[in-house]
Design a protein around this motif. Structure first.
Motif, PDB file in Angstrom:
ATOM      1  N   PRO A   4      53.312 -27.209 -16.837  1.00 46.37           N
ATOM      2  CA  PRO A   4      52.929 -26.876 -18.221  1.00 46.37           C
ATOM      3  C   PRO A   4      54.027 -27.227 -19.215  1.00 46.37           C
ATOM      4  O   PRO A   4      53.728 -27.670 -20.322  1.00 46.37           O
ATOM      5  N   LYS A   5      55.283 -27.012 -18.826  1.00 48.98           N
ATOM      6  CA  LYS A   5      56.380 -27.337 -19.728  1.00 48.98           C
ATOM      7  C   LYS A   5      56.416 -28.829 -20.014  1.00 48.98           C
ATOM      8  O   LYS A   5      56.584 -29.261 -21.155  1.00 48.98           O
ATOM      9  N   CYS A   7      53.930 -30.829 -19.863  1.00 50.93           N
ATOM     10  CA  CYS A   7      52.738 -31.139 -20.667  1.00 50.93           C
ATOM     11  C   CYS A   7      53.004 -30.836 -22.142  1.00 50.93           C
ATOM     12  O   CYS A   7      52.643 -31.620 -23.015  1.00 50.93           O
ATOM     13  N   ARG A   8      53.654 -29.710 -22.406  1.00 49.22           N
ATOM     14  CA  ARG A   8      53.977 -29.353 -23.788  1.00 49.22           C
ATOM     15  C   ARG A   8      54.913 -30.385 -24.416  1.00 49.22           C
ATOM     16  O   ARG A   8      54.731 -30.788 -25.558  1.00 49.22           O
ATOM     17  N   LEU A  12      54.015 -32.855 -27.558  1.00 47.41           N
ATOM     18  CA  LEU A  12      54.873 -32.832 -28.741  1.00 47.41           C
ATOM     19  C   LEU A  12      55.397 -34.225 -29.069  1.00 47.41           C
ATOM     20  O   LEU A  12      55.390 -34.656 -30.232  1.00 47.41           O
ATOM     21  N   THR A  90      48.844 -29.637 -29.147  1.00 44.26           N
ATOM     22  CA  THR A  90      50.258 -29.249 -29.124  1.00 44.26           C
ATOM     23  C   THR A  90      50.415 -27.788 -29.513  1.00 44.26           C
ATOM     24  O   THR A  90      51.138 -27.026 -28.855  1.00 44.26           O
ATOM     25  N   SER A  93      49.157 -25.566 -26.712  1.00 45.68           N
ATOM     26  CA  SER A  93      50.059 -25.556 -25.554  1.00 45.68           C
ATOM     27  C   SER A  93      51.288 -24.703 -25.825  1.00 45.68           C
ATOM     28  O   SER A  93      51.791 -24.016 -24.937  1.00 45.68           O
ATOM     29  N   LEU A  94      51.785 -24.720 -27.054  1.00 46.81           N
ATOM     30  CA  LEU A  94      52.951 -23.907 -27.405  1.00 46.81           C
ATOM     31  C   LEU A  94      52.583 -22.428 -27.493  1.00 46.81           C
ATOM     32  O   LEU A  94      53.366 -21.559 -27.096  1.00 46.81           O
ATOM     33  N   THR A  96      50.205 -20.909 -25.817  1.00 44.72           N
ATOM     34  CA  THR A  96      49.859 -20.368 -24.500  1.00 44.72           C
ATOM     35  C   THR A  96      50.983 -20.578 -23.498  1.00 44.72           C
ATOM     36  O   THR A  96      50.771 -20.485 -22.299  1.00 44.72           O
ATOM     37  N   ALA A  97      52.178 -20.893 -23.984  1.00 47.41           N
ATOM     38  CA  ALA A  97      53.319 -21.107 -23.094  1.00 47.41           C
ATOM     39  C   ALA A  97      53.564 -19.858 -22.254  1.00 47.41           C
ATOM     40  O   ALA A  97      53.602 -18.751 -22.753  1.00 47.41           O
TER      41      ALA A  97
END
Length: 202
Positions: A4-5, A7-8, A12, A90, A93-94, A96-97
């Motif tokens: 996930p990181k 992907c974020r 970005l 983006t 994703s941030l 729901t980090a």
């Protein structure tokens, strides 16, 4: 939780690169911009107009001029629609980090969370933003997109032969709105599919 990181970070970077691409396209002077538009119009005419190559040059130029405006504005709309998609993804994703309350984790057939069943394999769980989180992400994306559209038109005031126009701000903002709506629709579809899979597995 590396996936996930990553992907974020990827989202970005893609968003920043796309904004830089829009800035570059707006930096082109009027002659370069018109030449590019003419090339696109000619390409479209060759594809969709029968016997276009056999038409007199004057008629071909006139045909290109007729479609130049919708082609240019369509390009504006498409550029900002992609920006709207990237900004929404983006932002989501941030938000729901870490798999917080703004997301739900997909379940496997046995009803276990993917994070639990795949822990040994080192796979990260899949996070699907819930409706409120996606709505909030879309709102942020629309606000950022609007501000960027305004700054883009201000930027064009200083480019030789170009001008800032309120109409283009509206078109650009509409493109961002379409992009956010597409992401929200995709999110609803994914949640329905995920919910349906979970129901069938039980």
């Amino acid at each position: 939780m590396k996936h996930p990181k990553n992907c974020r970070i990827l989202l970005l970077c893609l968003t920043i690169l796309w904004m830089a691409f829009i800035f570059y396209m707006s930096s082109r002077n009027d002659d370069d911009s018109k030449a590019q538009s003419s090339a696109v119009c000619e390409f479209l005419c060759e594809i969709f107009v029968e016997d276009y190559a056999e038409l007199p040059p004057a008629q071909r130029i006139e045909m290109q001029k007729r479609i130049s405006f919708p082609v240019r504005k369509g390009a504006h709309l498409t550029e900002y629609m992609v920006l709207g998609i990237l900004l929404t993804l983006t932002a989501a994703s941030l938000m729901t980090a870490g798999g917080g309350s703004g997301s739900r984790r997909s379940e496997n057939r046995c009803g276990e969370r993917d994070g639990e069943s795949d822990r040994g394999a080192g796979n990260a769980p899949m996070h699907i933003p819930n409706a409120p989180a996606l709505e909030k992400a879309a709102s942020h994306a629309l606000a950022i997109g609007l501000l960027y559209a305004v700054s883009d038109e201000i930027h064009q005031v200083f480019v030789p032969g170009r001008a800032g126009q309120l109409r283009d701000i509206l078109i650009d903002t509409a493109g961002v709105l379409i992009g956010t709506c597409l992401v929200r629709a995709a999110g609803r579809l994914l949640r329905k599919c995920d919910k349906g899979t979970g129901t069938m597995s039980h």
